[in-house]
Design a protein around this motif. Sequence first.
Motif, short mmCIF file in Angstrom:
data_model
loop_
_atom_site.label_atom_id
_atom_site.label_comp_id
_atom_site.label_asym_id
_atom_site.label_seq_id
_atom_site.Cartn_x
_atom_site.Cartn_y
_atom_site.Cartn_z
N GLY A 163 -9.45 -46.24 5.41
CA GLY A 163 -10.17 -45.42 4.44
C GLY A 163 -11.20 -44.53 5.11
N LEU A 164 -11.97 -45.10 6.02
CA LEU A 164 -12.96 -44.30 6.75
C LEU A 164 -12.28 -43.28 7.65
CD1 LEU A 164 -14.76 -46.72 5.80
CD2 LEU A 164 -15.95 -46.48 7.98
N MET A 165 -11.22 -43.71 8.31
CA MET A 165 -10.54 -42.82 9.25
C MET A 165 -9.91 -41.62 8.55
SD MET A 165 -9.06 -45.69 11.85
CE MET A 165 -8.35 -44.57 13.05
N GLY A 166 -9.55 -41.75 7.28
CA GLY A 166 -9.05 -40.60 6.53
C GLY A 166 -10.10 -39.50 6.45
N CYS A 167 -11.34 -39.90 6.21
CA CYS A 167 -12.44 -38.92 6.19
C CYS A 167 -12.71 -38.38 7.60
CB CYS A 167 -13.70 -39.53 5.59
SG CYS A 167 -13.60 -39.71 3.78
N PHE A 168 -12.68 -39.26 8.60
CA PHE A 168 -12.92 -38.81 9.98
C PHE A 168 -11.87 -37.80 10.42
CE2 PHE A 168 -14.74 -43.30 11.06
CZ PHE A 168 -15.86 -43.04 10.29
N LYS A 169 -10.62 -38.06 10.04
CA LYS A 169 -9.53 -37.13 10.39
C LYS A 169 -9.80 -35.76 9.77
CE LYS A 169 -5.20 -35.82 11.37
NZ LYS A 169 -5.08 -35.01 12.58
N TYR A 170 -10.20 -35.75 8.51
CA TYR A 170 -10.47 -34.49 7.84
C TYR A 170 -11.69 -33.79 8.45
CZ TYR A 170 -11.42 -31.03 4.26
OH TYR A 170 -11.64 -29.84 3.62
N GLU A 171 -12.74 -34.53 8.71
CA GLU A 171 -14.00 -33.94 9.16
C GLU A 171 -13.96 -33.47 10.62
OE1 GLU A 171 -16.86 -33.16 7.60
OE2 GLU A 171 -15.99 -33.77 5.70
N SER A 172 -13.40 -34.27 11.51
CA SER A 172 -13.53 -33.99 12.94
C SER A 172 -12.23 -34.13 13.72
CB SER A 172 -14.55 -34.94 13.55
OG SER A 172 -14.04 -36.26 13.52
N ASN A 174 -17.24 -26.87 13.12
CA ASN A 174 -16.47 -25.74 13.62
C ASN A 174 -17.14 -24.39 13.43
OD1 ASN A 174 -14.54 -27.54 14.48
ND2 ASN A 174 -13.21 -27.23 12.71
N SER A 175 -17.78 -24.16 12.31
CA SER A 175 -18.39 -22.86 12.08
C SER A 175 -19.54 -22.57 13.03
CB SER A 175 -18.87 -22.75 10.62
OG SER A 175 -19.80 -23.76 10.33
N TYR A 176 -20.04 -23.58 13.74
CA TYR A 176 -21.16 -23.37 14.65
C TYR A 176 -20.73 -23.16 16.09
CZ TYR A 176 -24.10 -24.47 10.73
OH TYR A 176 -24.70 -24.43 9.51
N ASN A 177 -19.47 -23.38 16.43
CA ASN A 177 -19.03 -23.10 17.79
C ASN A 177 -19.29 -21.63 18.13
OD1 ASN A 177 -16.72 -25.44 17.02
ND2 ASN A 177 -17.73 -25.64 18.99
N MET A 222 -20.67 -21.95 21.97
CA MET A 222 -20.36 -23.11 22.80
C MET A 222 -19.14 -23.85 22.26
SD MET A 222 -24.14 -24.81 23.01
CE MET A 222 -24.83 -24.93 24.63
N SER A 223 -18.35 -24.38 23.17
CA SER A 223 -17.27 -25.28 22.78
C SER A 223 -17.88 -26.64 22.43
CB SER A 223 -16.27 -25.45 23.93
OG SER A 223 -16.88 -26.18 24.99
N ASP A 224 -17.08 -27.53 21.88
CA ASP A 224 -17.56 -28.88 21.59
C ASP A 224 -18.07 -29.56 22.86
OD1 ASP A 224 -16.80 -28.50 18.94
OD2 ASP A 224 -14.89 -29.57 19.18
N ALA A 225 -17.31 -29.45 23.93
CA ALA A 225 -17.69 -30.09 25.20
C ALA A 225 -18.97 -29.49 25.76
CB ALA A 225 -16.57 -29.98 26.22
N GLY A 270 -23.35 -30.21 11.43
CA GLY A 270 -22.51 -31.39 11.55
C GLY A 270 -22.10 -31.65 12.99
N TYR A 271 -22.08 -32.94 13.35
CA TYR A 271 -21.67 -33.33 14.69
C TYR A 271 -21.07 -34.71 14.64
CZ TYR A 271 -21.52 -34.38 19.62
OH TYR A 271 -21.06 -34.70 20.87
#
Length: 186
Positions: free
Chosen positions: A8-17, A26-29, A34-37, A72-73
């Motif tokens: 259940g949690l991972m479904g949200c994690f998949k969608y979010e990140s 994503n909109s802040y890259n 900057m890339s995520d890394a 978001g991060y």
Amino acid sequence: DSPIGAAGLMGCFKYESDMRTDNLENSYNDQFGMSDAEYTNAVNNGQESEQQFITGRNATAWAGQKPGSAVGYGIAQFTSQDLKRGIYDRTVKKGKSIASLEPQLDAIMDVLKQRGIYDTINNAKTPTDANKTFLWKYEAGNGYTSDEAVLNDYPWMLSSNPNGVILRHNYAEQVYNTYKDWSPKK
């Protein structure tokens, strides 16, 4: 603790990140250049200060962003300044990467327990039920009782087909069906 609850949690994690612990919203890259890394490294080495990480620098707020929220991060796209401060304290201040999985999950578990929904998620009968509880009582805030209510307050979730709420539920079921028979190798 339960495979259904975890899915259940991972479904949200998949969608979010896409289940990435180093994911900058994503909109802040582009906004930060900057890339995520690169962003993760900047936080880890102090180029991005603790305060900048927690508050989101000079980021342009998105429509509907709640007061006290920031960029978001992480795996759950943490925006709460309190949660981000806690994750920073558990990682960077202890010499670990801000992208470390365990401190991010610990922060989530703390909130689930504080809000009294940890057991509800772990005792859910289906991954979708666990996902709904996580979405309604953690991710979207606290106090939602239906997908429709979430979509009313977060209309941007309607921009995908199926909508962002249904995608989270679908991802939860997919994760569960993929891993329900998995066991660690000994």
